[in-house]
Design an enzyme around this catalytic site. Sequence first.
Site, PDB file in Angstrom:
ATOM      1  N   ASP A 183       0.728  -1.421  -0.008  1.00 27.97           N
ATOM      2  CA  ASP A 183      -0.080  -0.041  -0.015  1.00 27.97           C
ATOM      3  C   ASP A 183       0.765   1.416  -0.080  1.00 27.97           C
ATOM      4  O   ASP A 183       1.961   0.990   0.202  1.00 27.97           O
ATOM      5  CB  ASP A 183      -0.997  -0.080   1.329  1.00 27.97           C
TER       6      ASP A 183
ATOM      7  N   ASN B 191      -7.293  -3.240  14.322  1.00 28.19           N
ATOM      8  CA  ASN B 191      -8.951  -3.532  13.839  1.00 28.19           C
ATOM      9  C   ASN B 191      -8.890  -4.673  12.946  1.00 28.19           C
ATOM     10  O   ASN B 191     -10.040  -4.889  12.464  1.00 28.19           O
ATOM     11  CB  ASN B 191      -9.193  -2.249  13.324  1.00 28.19           C
TER      12      ASN B 191
ATOM     13  N   HIS C  45      -7.099  -5.092  10.106  1.00 29.38           N
ATOM     14  CA  HIS C  45      -6.950  -4.929   8.659  1.00 29.38           C
ATOM     15  C   HIS C  45      -5.601  -5.382   8.197  1.00 29.38           C
ATOM     16  O   HIS C  45      -4.809  -5.767   9.009  1.00 29.38           O
ATOM     17  CB  HIS C  45      -6.732  -3.130   8.403  1.00 29.38           C
TER      18      HIS C  45
ATOM     19  N   GLU D  38      -9.475  -2.051   5.496  1.00 28.97           N
ATOM     20  CA  GLU D  38     -10.260  -1.893   6.573  1.00 28.97           C
ATOM     21  C   GLU D  38     -11.313  -2.791   6.797  1.00 28.97           C
ATOM     22  O   GLU D  38     -11.941  -3.336   5.635  1.00 28.97           O
ATOM     23  CB  GLU D  38     -10.622  -0.313   6.762  1.00 28.97           C
TER      24      GLU D  38
END
Length: 264
Positions: free
Chosen positions: A67, A137, A139, A144
Amino acid sequence: MEVIILKDAKSVAMTGAELVGQLLRLQPAAVLGFATGSTQLLLYRCLIEKCRAGDISFRRVTGFNLDEYLGVAADNPQSYRSYMDREFFDHIDIDGDNTHLPCCEDGQNPRLVGSAYEEKINKAGGIDLQLAGIGANGHIGFNEPGSSLGSRTRVKTLTRQTLEDNSRLFCTDEFQPRLAITMGIATIMAARRVLLLATGTGKAEAVSRMVEGPVSAMCPASILQMHERATVLLDEKAASRLKNKDYYDWAYLQNESLKDRFGD
Ligand code: GLP
């Protein structure tokens, strides 16, 4: 999913580097998927040491990062391009022209950047080994919670939790991007092998959802349960909420002895 629980972050990095090393010795022109984040730093240090010692070489390797932030120029020290150059590429023998991130320059259409990135990966023959971390979380890359499990490289809006988790890396008056271009979940799943590293108590909950929870877009990393060859390297802290810990240790011993007899 192979779950390997090691004593501490250093052992996770050393084991990760050994697995990457094994692949490079067999396949010197491998296509590697790289990741950013603080968890990867120790791994990159171990790989740099191995490269300096002449144990491995990245000379023929092609790299694709997971990313990159959107709206941050490549030469900005906060870009993932800068991170990769500073922390890794500048210290190994990789050819810079063979290192790729989904960078979107000002004025470029991010959608086209995403599809061009997918094409580049395909042209290189696909990813042999994808490195990854996990967000608190759940991801993976910047996919996400709620990301399509069939997604390909595209723009994602970062969650408030991710922005907060990563705010430690930005000064108070510094621009913190809210958007990123990330390989999709299907892109990551297409890699022939995935090696995910997680360390520290802050990751324990996400790790338990990834390994022992249901496969769900709400915990994107849980999709790795469906990958044919996913290895998860954990330190004791990140593994602290797993229920089946004893079994993973036991299975690891069996797998090691199988590898000794029949190879990887
Ligand atoms: C970022 C990256 C992820 C990484 C995650 C965890 O959000 N996009 O690829 O896995 O951070 O990072 P850290 O290792 O710093 O906890």
